[in-house]
Write an enzyme that holds these catalytic residues in place. Structure first.
Site, PDB file in Angstrom:
ATOM      1  CB  ILE A 174      -0.157  -1.073   3.970  1.00 20.80           C
ATOM      2  CG1 ILE A 174      -0.581  -0.708   5.403  1.00 20.80           C
ATOM      3  CG2 ILE A 174      -0.841  -2.378   3.548  1.00 20.80           C
ATOM      4  CD1 ILE A 174      -1.970  -0.096   5.537  1.00 20.80           C
ATOM      5  CG  ASN A 183      -7.842   1.380  -0.648  1.00 16.70           C
ATOM      6  OD1 ASN A 183      -8.916   1.531  -1.220  1.00 16.70           O
ATOM      7  ND2 ASN A 183      -7.746   1.258   0.671  1.00 16.70           N
ATOM      8  CG  ASP A 191      -7.207   5.634   3.200  1.00 16.68           C
ATOM      9  OD1 ASP A 191      -7.839   6.711   3.145  1.00 16.68           O
ATOM     10  OD2 ASP A 191      -7.523   4.631   2.544  1.00 16.68           O
ATOM     11  CB  SER A 223       3.950   3.470  -2.129  1.00 19.86           C
ATOM     12  OG  SER A 223       2.897   3.409  -3.056  1.00 19.86           O
TER      13      SER A 223
HETATM   14  P1  ADP Z   1       0.550   2.882   1.636  1.00 20.61           P
HETATM   15  O1  ADP Z   1      -0.565   1.867   1.551  1.00 20.61           O
HETATM   16  O2  ADP Z   1       0.553   3.851   0.480  1.00 20.61           O
HETATM   17  O3  ADP Z   1       1.875   2.269   1.921  1.00 20.61           O
HETATM   18  P2  ADP Z   1       0.322   3.727   4.450  1.00 20.61           P
HETATM   19  O4  ADP Z   1      -0.677   4.607   5.075  1.00 20.61           O
HETATM   20  O5  ADP Z   1       0.410   2.312   4.927  1.00 20.61           O
HETATM   21  O6  ADP Z   1       0.085   3.821   2.870  1.00 20.61           O
HETATM   22  O7  ADP Z   1       1.759   4.364   4.629  1.00 20.61           O
HETATM   23  C1  ADP Z   1       2.224   5.488   3.942  1.00 20.61           C
HETATM   24  C2  ADP Z   1       3.078   6.310   4.873  1.00 20.61           C
HETATM   25  O8  ADP Z   1       2.238   7.066   5.745  1.00 20.61           O
HETATM   26  C3  ADP Z   1       3.982   5.464   5.779  1.00 20.61           C
HETATM   27  O9  ADP Z   1       5.303   5.999   5.735  1.00 20.61           O
HETATM   28  C4  ADP Z   1       3.356   5.640   7.164  1.00 20.61           C
HETATM   29  O10 ADP Z   1       4.356   5.605   8.178  1.00 20.61           O
HETATM   30  C5  ADP Z   1       2.762   7.017   7.053  1.00 20.61           C
HETATM   31  N1  ADP Z   1       1.680   7.378   7.998  1.00 20.61           N
HETATM   32  C6  ADP Z   1       0.862   6.598   8.727  1.00 20.61           C
HETATM   33  N2  ADP Z   1       0.012   7.347   9.461  1.00 20.61           N
HETATM   34  C7  ADP Z   1       0.297   8.658   9.179  1.00 20.61           C
HETATM   35  C8  ADP Z   1      -0.209   9.921   9.625  1.00 20.61           C
HETATM   36  N3  ADP Z   1      -1.206  10.016  10.501  1.00 20.61           N
HETATM   37  N4  ADP Z   1       0.357  11.050   9.104  1.00 20.61           N
HETATM   38  C9  ADP Z   1       1.357  10.996   8.214  1.00 20.61           C
HETATM   39  N5  ADP Z   1       1.881   9.841   7.760  1.00 20.61           N
HETATM   40  C10 ADP Z   1       1.360   8.679   8.241  1.00 20.61           C
END
Ligand code: ADP
Length: 180
Positions: A130, A30, A40, A127
């Site tokens: 969240i 972010n 993240d 993206s």
């Molecule tokens: P954003 O805020 O950009 O939406 P998120 O982390 O909430 O970022 O989600 C982005 C993508 O990463 C989602 O599709 C989520 O399912 C995925 N994600 C979450 N944890 C992991 C991980 N450990 N490795 C790979 N992808 C992940």
């Protein structure tokens, strides 16, 4: 699943991006660069405090990272040499330049990676967590930007891994990658 795009191999993997063995992984960060939830959180947890310290340095120098921008740190305790932190747009209905901003995330991450000599890179579904970008639209943009990049003359990136965490994204990516 794998497809070849000119001199590069594009793989689709379901799993945790912190476990992938590549030169660089991309983080969906972010604008604060101070860490958050989702991918993240997973990257900072697995990579250790060195990554956050480097993010804070960048933040002090340039005040965070713009939406669509990308910055680079070391990989800390991760297997990768680098983490590229890019900031995806929050989905707001589609009339707030979300597409252009998401395209920039992919393009700027690849340009930054290449400038550091990265030849293999893993990218999450930026993206689509969240920030609620519709997964099918985000997937088409991701693949389109990556294909444009890899098909250009003379990239050194010879392996690119799309890492999907959830089943829904895996199915969407499979359907889109079939077209190549
Ligand atoms: P954003 O805020 O950009 O939406 P998120 O982390 O909430 O970022 O989600 C982005 C993508 O990463 C989602 O599709 C989520 O399912 C995925 N994600 C979450 N944890 C992991 C991980 N450990 N490795 C790979 N992808 C992940």
């Amino acid at each position: 699943m794998e497809v070849i795009l000119k001199d590069s191999i594009v793989r689709l993997i379901q799993g945790d991006i912190t476990k992938i063995e590549v030169d660089a992984i991309v983080n969906a960060a972010n604008t604060s660069l101070l860490g958050g939830g989702g991918v993240d959180g997973a990257i900072h947890k697995a990579g250790g405090k060195v990554i956050l310290e480097e993010c804070m340095k960048i933040r002090n120098q340039q005040g965070g990272c713009a939406v669509g921008g990308a910055v680079i740190t070391s990989g800390g305790n991760l297997k990768c040499r680098y983490v590229i932190h890019t900031v995806g747009p929050v989905w707001n209905g589609g009339n707030y330049d979300e597409e252009e901003k998401l395209r920039k995330c992919y393009k700027n991450s690849l340009l930054l990676a290449e400038s550091k000599g990265v030849t293999s890179i893993a990218i999450p579904n930026i993206s689509t967590g969240i920030y609620k970008y519709p997964k099918n639209l985000a997937c088409r943009i991701a693949i389109d930007e990556v294909a444009n990049y890899l098909l250009k003359d003379g990239t050194i990136i010879n392996e690119l891994v799309f890492v999907c965490f959830d089943e829904e994204n895996v199915e969407i990516y499979k359907n889109e990658l079939k077209k190549f």
